[in-house]
Enzyme design. Structure first.
Site, PDB file in Angstrom:
ATOM      1  N   THR A  65      -5.967  50.277  46.498  1.00 25.56           N
ATOM      2  CA  THR A  65      -7.105  50.279  45.613  1.00 25.56           C
ATOM      3  C   THR A  65      -8.404  50.234  46.852  1.00 25.56           C
ATOM      4  OG1 THR A  65      -6.590  47.929  45.357  1.00 25.56           O
ATOM      5  CG2 THR A  65      -6.402  49.237  43.502  1.00 25.56           C
ATOM      6  N   THR A  66      -8.252  49.539  47.933  1.00 21.38           N
ATOM      7  CA  THR A  66      -9.217  49.677  48.886  1.00 21.38           C
ATOM      8  C   THR A  66      -9.533  50.984  49.164  1.00 21.38           C
ATOM      9  OG1 THR A  66      -8.748  47.493  49.793  1.00 21.38           O
ATOM     10  CG2 THR A  66     -10.045  48.795  51.198  1.00 21.38           C
TER      11      THR A  66
ATOM     12  N   TYR B 272      -3.528  46.971  32.584  1.00 24.99           N
ATOM     13  CA  TYR B 272      -4.231  47.585  31.342  1.00 24.99           C
ATOM     14  C   TYR B 272      -2.999  47.353  30.328  1.00 24.99           C
ATOM     15  CZ  TYR B 272      -6.665  49.535  27.433  1.00 24.99           C
ATOM     16  OH  TYR B 272      -7.184  49.471  26.174  1.00 24.99           O
TER      17      TYR B 272
ATOM     18  N   TYR C 101       2.588  44.039  44.951  1.00 23.92           N
ATOM     19  CA  TYR C 101       1.257  43.542  44.840  1.00 23.92           C
ATOM     20  C   TYR C 101       0.706  42.987  43.647  1.00 23.92           C
ATOM     21  CZ  TYR C 101      -3.877  44.408  45.737  1.00 23.92           C
ATOM     22  OH  TYR C 101      -5.172  44.144  45.795  1.00 23.92           O
TER      23      TYR C 101
ATOM     24  N   ARG D 197      -7.631  41.925  38.992  1.00 24.97           N
ATOM     25  CA  ARG D 197      -7.968  43.449  38.815  1.00 24.97           C
ATOM     26  C   ARG D 197      -7.178  43.837  37.619  1.00 24.97           C
ATOM     27  NH1 ARG D 197     -10.680  46.924  42.341  1.00 24.97           N
ATOM     28  NH2 ARG D 197     -11.896  45.882  44.165  1.00 24.97           N
TER      29      ARG D 197
ATOM     30  N   LYS E  37       2.441  41.201  48.319  1.00 23.96           N
ATOM     31  CA  LYS E  37       1.015  40.888  48.714  1.00 23.96           C
ATOM     32  C   LYS E  37       0.255  40.090  47.696  1.00 23.96           C
ATOM     33  CE  LYS E  37      -3.595  43.298  49.277  1.00 23.96           C
ATOM     34  NZ  LYS E  37      -4.178  44.548  49.289  1.00 23.96           N
TER      35      LYS E  37
ATOM     36  N   ILE F 102      -2.490  41.894  54.451  1.00 29.89           N
ATOM     37  CA  ILE F 102      -2.978  43.265  54.209  1.00 29.89           C
ATOM     38  C   ILE F 102      -4.243  43.004  53.871  1.00 29.89           C
ATOM     39  CG2 ILE F 102      -2.799  45.358  52.608  1.00 29.89           C
ATOM     40  CD1 ILE F 102       0.185  44.665  52.050  1.00 29.89           C
TER      41      ILE F 102
END
Length: 307
Positions: A44-45, A107, A133, A138, A161, A203
């Site tokens: 996402t980064t 979601y 992750y 988020r 992560k 990370i």
């Protein structure tokens, strides 16, 4: 394989919004030259939700090409559609990725059993090592320690992560998984305490800006030299903090643009930071002497791309 410092690479774009391959190559080369332990493209980064399928594969392909086996490439492949994640994981294996970082479904908010079955299905469909992750802030879903323990029993699920921000949960996970299961920090500022508990690295977002320093911090901590690790941490902590003054990766890309490493371009729905936050970012960069004022920003971008 995925221990130490892995950089969650940003994805550079040109002013017209297209993928900037030459700058991406310069950024990947900069990471490898700095001694980073592994690369993490298309998380996402890296603004992966706004990349086309072709761009996603291309970014990973470039990272694999430049890594040339010198450092592993842990490519992003996550989402809320298990079948699509499986298909992407297979494509990433074909182009040479060494593993996948798979964010929890967002979601649709699966149960813990749903999370387990999601990752189990991915693991059964690929031979690549998988790092789960977990980032509830988020995605809206947390991977609980009991679920991590179940996932760790699957042969090619090799780590997590952990970006919950909950140190107690991280400790519980470390108590629940085998010693060789990689628990990695998803927050730069928590890297040091997580390693003290038995974590294996991070990370990192801040290593986009300071790869050598973050690599050294993590290695000192893993070697048990916490005094040296703390010295680096205290110096660079303001940069870790300012990187999240707005949603990631808005601030880190703004900082890298000020450093002359890329063009200040994001894809909607992300936009440039507020003026006051841009000034805060500049203040931190100046305090760490990370801005080369002898060059204009566009000159530094082209110099980095050409090197």
């Amino acid at each position: 394989m995925f221990t130490g410092t892995g950089t969650a690479l940003v994805t550079p774009f040109r002013q017209d919004g297209s993928l900037d391959e030459s700058t991406l190559r310069a950024l990947v080369k900069r990471q490898i030259d700095a001694g980073i332990d592994f690369l993490v493209p298309c998380g996402t980064t890296g603004e992966s939700p706004t990349l086309t399928h072709e761009e996603h594969l291309r970014v990973v392909e470039i990272a694999v090409e430049l890594a040339k086996g010198r450092v592993p490439v842990l490519a992003g492949a996550g989402g809320y559609n298990t079948a699509e994640v499986i298909a992407l994981a297979r494509e990433l294996a074909e182009i040479g990725a060494d593993g996948i970082l798979s964010v929890t479904p967002y979601y649709n908010k699966p149960t813990q059993e749903g999370l387990y079955q999601h990752y189990k299905a991915i693991a059964e469909a690929t031979t690549l090592p998988i790092v789960v992750y977990s980032v509830q802030g988020r995605t809206g879903v947390n991977v609980e320690p009991a679920t991590v323990r179940r996932l760790a029993a699957i042969e090619n699920i090799v780590g997590i992560k952990e970006a919950s921000g909950n140190i107690s949960q991280m400790a519980a996970i470390l108590n629940a998984v085998p010693h060789d299961f990689n628990v990695l920090s998803g927050d730069d500022a928590i890297t040091l305490p997580l390693i003290a508990l038995g974590g294996r690295g991070v990370i990192s977002v801040v290593s986009n800006e300071i790869p050598a320093e973050m690599m050294r911090l993590t290695r000192f901590a893993l070697d048990g030299d916490f005094a040296a690790a703390r010295e680096i941490h205290r110096r660079v902590h303001p940069l870790m903090e300012v990187n999240f003054v707005e949603s990631n990766p808005i601030p880190v890309k703004a900082a890298m643009a000020q450093m002359g490493l890329l063009e200040a371009v994001w894809r909607l729905p992300l936009v440039a930071p507020k003026a006051e936050n841009e000034a805060r970012i500049r203040g931190v960069l100046d305090s760490l002497e990370l801005v080369n004022s002898a060059m204009l920003p566009h000159e530094r971008v082209h110099a980095a791309a050409a090197s």
